[in-house]
Design an enzyme around this catalytic site. Structure first.
Site, PDB file in Angstrom:
ATOM      1  N   GLY C 156      37.475 -29.695   3.256  1.00 18.38           N
ATOM      2  CA  GLY C 156      36.849 -29.918   1.957  1.00 18.38           C
ATOM      3  C   GLY C 156      37.637 -29.226   0.858  1.00 18.38           C
ATOM      4  O   GLY C 156      38.409 -28.298   1.114  1.00 18.38           O
ATOM      5  N   CYS C 157      37.439 -29.676  -0.369  1.00 16.74           N
ATOM      6  CA  CYS C 157      38.219 -29.133  -1.485  1.00 16.74           C
ATOM      7  C   CYS C 157      37.883 -27.668  -1.756  1.00 16.74           C
ATOM      8  O   CYS C 157      38.774 -26.819  -1.851  1.00 16.74           O
ATOM      9  CB  CYS C 157      38.027 -29.989  -2.737  1.00 16.74           C
ATOM     10  SG  CYS C 157      36.314 -30.301  -3.178  1.00 16.74           S
ATOM     11  N   TYR C 158      36.586 -27.365  -1.872  1.00 18.02           N
ATOM     12  CA  TYR C 158      36.202 -25.957  -2.057  1.00 18.02           C
ATOM     13  C   TYR C 158      36.660 -25.138  -0.844  1.00 18.02           C
ATOM     14  O   TYR C 158      37.161 -24.024  -0.988  1.00 18.02           O
ATOM     15  CB  TYR C 158      34.683 -25.822  -2.160  1.00 18.02           C
ATOM     16  CG  TYR C 158      34.073 -26.191  -3.485  1.00 18.02           C
ATOM     17  CD1 TYR C 158      34.442 -25.529  -4.648  1.00 18.02           C
ATOM     18  CD2 TYR C 158      33.084 -27.158  -3.571  1.00 18.02           C
ATOM     19  CE1 TYR C 158      33.843 -25.842  -5.873  1.00 18.02           C
ATOM     20  CE2 TYR C 158      32.479 -27.474  -4.773  1.00 18.02           C
ATOM     21  CZ  TYR C 158      32.864 -26.825  -5.927  1.00 18.02           C
ATOM     22  OH  TYR C 158      32.267 -27.130  -7.123  1.00 18.02           O
ATOM     23  N   ALA C 159      36.435 -25.706   0.350  1.00 11.75           N
ATOM     24  CA  ALA C 159      36.752 -24.967   1.568  1.00 11.75           C
ATOM     25  C   ALA C 159      38.226 -24.576   1.581  1.00 11.75           C
ATOM     26  O   ALA C 159      38.581 -23.448   1.942  1.00 11.75           O
ATOM     27  CB  ALA C 159      36.395 -25.810   2.787  1.00 11.75           C
TER      28      ALA C 159
END
Lengths: 362, 362, 362, 362
Positions: C156-159
């Site tokens: 994921g992008c945040y991850a």
């Protein structure tokens, strides 16, 4: 207090009316409709309403936040109709029948000629019999008639900016029939509905022209400009030759219309100068509370949140053309603010009631 | 590798050249100047440089980041001059004398007539003797001459968009001399200097027209359009009558020029149709790597970060006027990308070298 | 050339893959799907594609623009799956069965524990048998395993931003289990679907926190950080105690994660200094092509359009806490760029192929 | 009418005061200063002023637009000082001596301890003798003392948002001394001065943290929170351990502070629930006209142009931490609106006078 209903309050124009009416001394919103949100309280749909107003009006803000959204309006003395075209006409008809005076923010009663309506809106006019009594809601032109009518057709946002920009020149016969208007609008002008072109990631950092085949404000602009010119004794015999190209701009609010026209030489063959043009514009709007002729190119941001329209007129020395720049906030003077100005006028209040706020800058 | 210097690298056009040259197969930046930042390394002034490039070019990125900014350029085969006008001409003169070929991004060598330069730039031309050899750097027009010249005058950003938009129509005699161009630019076009009107809080959510008294790209546009028309055998006897109004738009990059012209009837009195106009435009730019005639109104965002110019030509049915929309990224095709395209041309490389990246969307 | 398909190409991650693959030396897109746009050509859905690439790749750009969007993918060696979760797992299963290697950009194969998937995604995992072979696609951690797997679960992008920010500290046991991450994302992170909160007029000039009840990247972050800490011999016995609050920011691209952690004193009771922390971070990522430890707080704009992640680690002197700032472009290193980096790795190409472009600034 | 002067009216806080005072029933601006613009009329510096107000106040708007900017203020009953720190203290001293009551928007009288001032502002306090009588201008805390003082120190924008967010929790001893505040501000918070980081092209589409070494609002926040906690009988013996990281966000107005704190278990070892926390917050601010505890994460845009502060408090179930979100408009409740609220209080007017406008949305 005059009781007021707002039909389709969940639109941006409905929401803006709530903001403007929250501090109004004479109008009180008592009924709101909105099919998709029916049954909810206004404060659920617009949480910011809970913080709408401090001051003497805090109770009013609470009153608004707790209004229940209905499917149909209750009886009120005045109604603002924020429905899409066609649906608006149906609602207006019912409202008038029960004696409610109406400011209709849709396009349904702007064009006096129902066949023009059919051509541009691809729809048979639902209530042509009402066209006679409808008054085009530009106070700067029709103040007297607005005072007594039961039905005001509130002008389009582009139309307001452009008509105000060109009225003085055309009424004075200053320019020929050849008009080009390059208009730019913020994204809120496209409404609150969901469309790919108003998705933030698409609209941000983007600029484009649209409706090149003809924008629906075109016939409204031409109708009003030709009528005004005729009334002022100017003959544009074959009618106006207007090219109008709207653009979508990456900002929330604001319209800037850049208008180009061919100056007509006077009797002795001379073109008017910039200062003559500016004087003519100042005279034309002298005393108007919401139209201001400024002495430098105006910025849309100078009108952010206010009901003012700012005009700048000058002569392009190199080409001898007239340039007129016109700025306003599309949701205020271009829609809900003008609607309230009209309502003030209909009910005999000072046109400026509820519209005292200046622009928020920066 | 051809050695390259960038003068005034701390401008936005200088920075954009660094981005484009970081992956170039044949050019290598070996010298950069910038008076205010002299003595610093490039990576100190532009920390993002440390992340400029991965891939095969990572060493190149490191090389760039560690280049020291000097007061004066070292000897290189090619120089990009990003200095303000007047200062640019002085520097160009020195560079040419030592045998460096130059792409000058300033306005100093764009106008062939030094008295026109004096009129618009309020400054006696510092090196009129060089005007003869300077070639206006629009590859789409002067490709052959660019190949052999030592001095390219890189076009202005508005000028590029507008000239490309109107060349086909004027070369074909499709329109009269009456031209109106309403152009809109993102804020980076105003440069990296500090001014109140480019302060974020002033420029955000704002739109305004400027330079109504005459923008400096005006004479450059008229010069090139008249030259091209004449070369194509079209006579615009009293010259072009161009009104050009630029606008500042709340976005970082992008120019959209909306061009209005009066179509000329053909021999039999008929106006050309939209599809005829589009065919003419497609033919004119067939084979061009960076000018594309598209079939719907283009968005500036379709060119974000790329060297492409997108054109859309159509006839406004209602008025019979020609409309041409032209979009580009003011820092790429409007400045540094075009400068690199010119440099590629000068050194016999494929014009597209280093300019392969597409637009970043959304 | 390795043949490539993109499933659900009409998403922003699909579109970004097209941009990145347009200049790739070894991958060629030969099949694209997108249910809602099936039957159209890519260039009709994304008109900007016609201008995607100049240079050697112009034919490739034309090829892409003319690809027909299908309902189902054709056989290719590699597939990028941009479908929503659940639908992705179904498609992945079919692709693997026919021998296609897959980079899945959805969340379906990120969590190793299918019951965790059920808890967070409210859906029984459609293909739990494949979880074993899926590799979490963070090259900086799993490069070796990615080389040989047939299924990569793209983070994921945040991850991505958060795991890269905290890996060095947790692997070194520098901090306690108490973590707070305040993350901010641009609007493109919400996807291309239509929602009121991504309407331009709502998202512009607005900032808000969301998913306070728990964002779906939470378990993925905790899983990877705990695994890495354990592998490095650090014991966080009761697991990490992570508070993660995402915010929506008025910009198109970019993530900034501000990470707060409690430093652990060393054997002699001293807290590490900023320079010790920075050295540790630099060592950890030495040699990484896309993770850079910078020496001042990074700006999201330094990564606009590039595949780089920029980290800055420092000690807050006043509180003795560790601060780590992490920036990336959510559509590149946060999604499609990282997917391509993974694909490069799977097929034995240089990880940097097709990812050479630097940030577009300004 | 109470006569009012504004010192350094050409700042954004000065301009915002003009907007708010234009419709005020009891205050009248009669003197404005601004060294760089001395000799000009207000309407020349701020052309939007000519359109500041319609309604009953139009004459007032004209009066404002035509006020001449002086070097030194004329005698008035009340002065708002918008000067930079240090210069402000000098001016305040002179004003008080001539009997003018003062609201100082600078930082000069916020810190009760002059050595703290010296440490953070690198400047010996110019008027330490006045610190005794200065009241920190947070009506929600010091209403009674503000009524009678001659000198109000108007709080910082971040400080206002953060103190209001944490007062209830600290006064109730709900949380430990460990506080982390991640705050985000729009660009107008940086003022109207010219700096590269507020250039539109730099700040647009960008997000970054700054002042990691310590932001000057830190001591002010700690001073007020510790004082309030002590007054409520809470002992934070070693003082608060606050990490405060401000961020610059691409929008003009608005602050969002995301506050993280460790909940303290009650006597029986239980942590408070979200609904208990919310009830405590609602009680704390019951009756406050400008602080509202809302029931979902607030958006900065819900406060655009208004004097409201919106708070949302909840417990992060996963970690047991307290989260408090606090939103306000940095130029209104964060500066000029609060200054007016204080002035209303000093002169015995309703605190809400002149602050009735709701947020402009969208």
């Amino acid at each position: 207090m005059v009781s007021v209903s707002i039909l389709n309050v969940t639109s941006y124009t409905g929401l803006e009316l709530l903001r403007l009416l929250a501090n109004h001394p004479h109008f009180r919103v008592t009924s709101v409709t909105g099919r998709s949100a029916a049954g909810q309280r206004l404060g659920q749909v617009f949480p910011q309403l809970y913080a709408l107003a401090g001051g003497a009006c805090q109770e009013e803000a609470r009153h608004l936040a707790e209004l229940e959204i209905m499917e149909e309006p209750e009886a009120t003395e005045l109604a603002f109709v924020c429905l899409p075209h066609a649906a608006a006409a149906e609602a207006v008809q019912a409202l008038l029948q029960r004696g409610t005076r109406v400011v209709d923010l849709s396009a349904d009663f702007r064009l006096r000629n129902p066949s023009l309506y059919q051509e541009w809106y691809k729809h048979t006019h639902p209530a042509p019999a009402l066209l006679e009594q409808a008054v085009y809601g530009l106070c700067e032109r029709y103040r007297e008639r607005i005072r007594t009518t039961a039905l005001v057709a509130n002008p389009g946002c582009y139309a307001t900016a452009i008509i105000l920009a060109l009225l003085p020149a055309l009424s004075a016969g200053l320019v020929s029939r050849d008009l080009i208007v390059d208009a730019k609008s913020g994204v809120s002008g496209a409404g609150r509905g969901l469309r790919l072109d108003t998705h933030y990631a698409e609209a941000n950092e983007d600029l484009s022209a649209y409706s090149l085949g003809g924008h629906r404000h075109w016939p409204e602009i031409v109708q009003e400009l030709e009528t005004a010119a005729r009334a002022a004794g100017q003959t544009y015999e074959s009618g106006l030759r207007l090219t109008f190209v709207p653009h979508l701009t990456p900002m929330t609010r604001g319209i800037l219309a850049t208008c180009y026209a061919e100056l007509q030489p006077d009797g002795s063959g001379r073109l008017p100068t910039s200062s003559q043009v500016q004087a003519l514009y100042r005279d034309y709007y002298a005393g108007e509370p919401f139209v201001h002729v400024v002495d430098q190119p105006p910025h849309t941001k100078w009108t952010y949140g206010s009901n003012h329209c700012l005009l700048y007129a000058t002569v392009d020395e190199r080409s001898g053309r007239l340039l007129v720049l016109s700025c306003l906030d599309n949701l205020v003077k271009g829609a809900s603010g003008q609607a309230l100005q009209n309502a003030n006028c209909m009910f005999g209040f000072d046109e400026r009631c509820g519209l005292q706020g200046g622009a928020i800058y920066p």
